[in-house]
Design a protein around this motif. Structure first.
Motif, PDB file in Angstrom:
ATOM      1  N   TYR A 165       0.865  -1.175   0.000  1.00 45.54           N
ATOM      2  CA  TYR A 165       0.000   0.000   0.000  1.00 45.54           C
ATOM      3  C   TYR A 165       0.901   1.224   0.000  1.00 45.54           C
ATOM      4  N   LEU A 166       0.751   2.064  -0.998  1.00 46.45           N
ATOM      5  CA  LEU A 166       1.565   3.281  -1.110  1.00 46.45           C
ATOM      6  C   LEU A 166       0.634   4.475  -1.140  1.00 46.45           C
ATOM      7  N   THR A 167       0.923   5.477  -0.319  1.00 48.31           N
ATOM      8  CA  THR A 167       0.071   6.659  -0.306  1.00 48.31           C
ATOM      9  C   THR A 167       0.904   7.931  -0.217  1.00 48.31           C
ATOM     10  N   GLN A 168       0.571   8.881  -1.049  1.00 46.93           N
ATOM     11  CA  GLN A 168       1.197  10.200  -1.042  1.00 46.93           C
ATOM     12  C   GLN A 168       0.057  11.218  -0.948  1.00 46.93           C
ATOM     13  N   VAL A 169      -0.107  11.762   0.252  1.00 46.89           N
ATOM     14  CA  VAL A 169      -1.279  12.589   0.547  1.00 46.89           C
ATOM     15  C   VAL A 169      -0.854  13.950   1.079  1.00 46.89           C
ATOM     16  N   ASP A 170      -1.545  14.988   0.624  1.00 47.97           N
ATOM     17  CA  ASP A 170      -1.415  16.312   1.214  1.00 47.97           C
ATOM     18  C   ASP A 170      -2.619  16.493   2.130  1.00 47.97           C
ATOM     19  N   PRO A 171      -2.409  16.481   3.476  1.00 47.78           N
ATOM     20  CA  PRO A 171      -3.542  16.562   4.398  1.00 47.78           C
ATOM     21  C   PRO A 171      -4.129  17.965   4.521  1.00 47.78           C
ATOM     22  N   ARG A 172      -3.571  18.917   3.766  1.00 50.43           N
ATOM     23  CA  ARG A 172      -4.008  20.311   3.818  1.00 50.43           C
ATOM     24  C   ARG A 172      -3.927  20.872   5.232  1.00 50.43           C
ATOM     25  N   GLY A 173      -2.740  20.809   5.744  1.00 46.12           N
ATOM     26  CA  GLY A 173      -2.512  21.376   7.069  1.00 46.12           C
ATOM     27  C   GLY A 173      -1.144  20.995   7.582  1.00 46.12           C
ATOM     28  N   SER A 174      -0.613  21.813   8.471  1.00 43.55           N
ATOM     29  CA  SER A 174       0.660  21.504   9.107  1.00 43.55           C
ATOM     30  C   SER A 174       0.390  20.593  10.291  1.00 43.55           C
ATOM     31  N   LEU A 175       0.794  19.334  10.150  1.00 43.89           N
ATOM     32  CA  LEU A 175       0.504  18.351  11.190  1.00 43.89           C
ATOM     33  C   LEU A 175       1.601  18.339  12.246  1.00 43.89           C
ATOM     34  N   PRO A 176       1.223  18.113  13.505  1.00 39.85           N
ATOM     35  CA  PRO A 176       2.251  17.991  14.546  1.00 39.85           C
ATOM     36  C   PRO A 176       3.081  16.735  14.343  1.00 39.85           C
ATOM     37  N   LYS A 177       4.312  16.766  14.858  1.00 37.64           N
ATOM     38  CA  LYS A 177       5.245  15.659  14.680  1.00 37.64           C
ATOM     39  C   LYS A 177       4.678  14.356  15.247  1.00 37.64           C
ATOM     40  N   TRP A 178       3.931  14.441  16.352  1.00 39.63           N
ATOM     41  CA  TRP A 178       3.415  13.216  16.971  1.00 39.63           C
ATOM     42  C   TRP A 178       2.449  12.476  16.055  1.00 39.63           C
ATOM     43  N   VAL A 179       1.756  13.215  15.197  1.00 36.54           N
ATOM     44  CA  VAL A 179       0.827  12.564  14.268  1.00 36.54           C
ATOM     45  C   VAL A 179       1.598  11.738  13.246  1.00 36.54           C
ATOM     46  N   VAL A 180       2.646  12.340  12.672  1.00 36.59           N
ATOM     47  CA  VAL A 180       3.457  11.652  11.662  1.00 36.59           C
ATOM     48  C   VAL A 180       4.080  10.393  12.258  1.00 36.59           C
ATOM     49  N   ASN A 181       4.621  10.504  13.474  1.00 35.39           N
ATOM     50  CA  ASN A 181       5.233   9.350  14.132  1.00 35.39           C
ATOM     51  C   ASN A 181       4.206   8.277  14.449  1.00 35.39           C
ATOM     52  N   ARG A 182       3.044   8.715  14.916  1.00 36.95           N
ATOM     53  CA  ARG A 182       2.014   7.763  15.309  1.00 36.95           C
ATOM     54  C   ARG A 182       1.469   7.001  14.102  1.00 36.95           C
ATOM     55  N   VAL A 183       1.352   7.686  12.984  1.00 41.30           N
ATOM     56  CA  VAL A 183       0.854   7.021  11.782  1.00 41.30           C
ATOM     57  C   VAL A 183       1.774   5.878  11.380  1.00 41.30           C
ATOM     58  N   SER A 184       3.097   6.140  11.376  1.00 45.22           N
ATOM     59  CA  SER A 184       4.034   5.109  10.923  1.00 45.22           C
ATOM     60  C   SER A 184       4.205   3.984  11.938  1.00 45.22           C
ATOM     61  N   GLN A 185       4.079   4.289  13.228  1.00 44.08           N
ATOM     62  CA  GLN A 185       4.334   3.285  14.259  1.00 44.08           C
ATOM     63  C   GLN A 185       3.088   2.508  14.690  1.00 44.08           C
ATOM     64  N   PHE A 186       1.915   3.132  14.583  1.00 46.87           N
ATOM     65  CA  PHE A 186       0.706   2.484  15.093  1.00 46.87           C
ATOM     66  C   PHE A 186      -0.395   2.362  14.041  1.00 46.87           C
ATOM     67  N   VAL A 187      -0.775   3.499  13.460  1.00 49.18           N
ATOM     68  CA  VAL A 187      -1.942   3.519  12.577  1.00 49.18           C
ATOM     69  C   VAL A 187      -1.728   2.660  11.339  1.00 49.18           C
ATOM     70  N   ALA A 188      -0.575   2.833  10.675  1.00 53.29           N
ATOM     71  CA  ALA A 188      -0.317   2.097   9.436  1.00 53.29           C
ATOM     72  C   ALA A 188      -0.219   0.584   9.656  1.00 53.29           C
ATOM     73  N   PRO A 189       0.592   0.114  10.620  1.00 54.94           N
ATOM     74  CA  PRO A 189       0.645  -1.345  10.833  1.00 54.94           C
ATOM     75  C   PRO A 189      -0.715  -1.925  11.210  1.00 54.94           C
ATOM     76  N   LYS A 190      -1.458  -1.206  12.046  1.00 54.18           N
ATOM     77  CA  LYS A 190      -2.767  -1.703  12.469  1.00 54.18           C
ATOM     78  C   LYS A 190      -3.717  -1.793  11.276  1.00 54.18           C
TER      79      LYS A 190
END
Length: 262
Positions: A165-190
């Motif tokens: 699964y490959l995704t390249q998305v512009d979320p239209r906003g400046s996201l906090p660092k914790w969101v980016v980390n959480r996506v790769s460590q928790f949200v994506a694997p789950k």
């Protein structure tokens, strides 16, 4: 910008991006799931790639699960709503998808053109954001932009498969660092494990719910209204609202339920 329906070269390019890991950084690798991140020139664009090995799920079942909108409502707990808007060709359509973001961020939605292609023992599904005159941005959502998102399904042995699964998305906003980390460590694997578990239950579910209805395989079954590609345009990110959520802090009460391994 006019909308271009993907051709064979677009599918080949997407497949190459899935299989080539040069320039990608592995952020997660366990339990048969790998997640890679890539730093783009634009810090607002999030680019992720994931892979899961499914030893007891056929490529055909994976392909059906990813197409079946009715079944998606059973397993995709991040989804708020999804529906097909209309068809462009026998292997391309337009649809709507909205999803829950980690609290306290605003929820996002997309309008995308999706195209699919069985290729030998491989199956590919790709999409990117488009503008449809009857589906403008909603006030309660941030309209995000899929620059390129998709799946590559490869057969492995008699009854196994591998899903990229490959995704390249512009979320239209400046996201906090914790969101980016959480996506790769928790949200994506789950999310990848959730697709795998959904595949295990799909054959039994499908036997009870229109077992012969698969319009992604049999175009004559497709009852969606036809859309003229000239009525669509590419959704440019700079024409949408851009919000700054970089200062938002994580709501700890959400962690246990969202991050729990299942």
């Amino acid at each position: 910008m006019p909308v271009q329906i993907p051709d064979d070269s677009d599918f080949a390019s997407f497949k190459e991006q899935c299989e080539n890991h040069d320039g990608w950084i592995a952020r997660y690798n366990k339990g048969g799931v790998t997640v890679w991140c890539r730093d783009e020139e634009s810090k607002t664009v999030q680019k992720l790639k994931m892979k899961i090995v499914c030893k007891d799920v056929t490529a055909e079942t994976l392909y059906d699960v990813l197409h079946d909108t009715s079944y998606r409502k059973k397993w995709d707990t991040n989804m708020i709503d999804t529906f097909d808007i209309g068809r462009l060709t026998v292997n391309a359509d337009v649809g709507y998808y909205s999803w829950k973001c980690p609290s306290p961020l605003k929820n996002r939605d997309f309008v995308t053109m999706r195209s699919w292609l069985p290729l030998g023992k491989d199956y590919l599904i790709i999409n990117y954001s488009v503008k449809h005159p009857q589906y403008p941005p909603k006030k309660d959502y941030v309209r995000a932009v899929s620059l390129l998102t998709g799946y590559l399904i490869q057969s492995s042995g008699a009854n196994g498969s591998t899903l990229y699964y490959l995704t390249q998305v512009d979320p239209r906003g400046s996201l906090p660092k914790w969101v980016v980390n959480r996506v790769s460590q928790f949200v994506a694997p789950k999310a990848m494990k959730k697709i795998y578990k959904a595949c295990l239950k799909y054959p039994e579910w499908k036997r009870k719910h229109n077992p012969n209805l698969k319009p992604w395989m049999y175009p004559e079954q497709n009852t969606l209204p036809c859309i003229n590609v000239a009525d669509l345009s590419v959704q440019r990110a700079d024409s949408l609202e851009n919000i700054d959520e970089s200062g938002l802090t994580e709501e700890k009460t959400q962690n246990n339920s969202d991050d729990e391994e299942t």
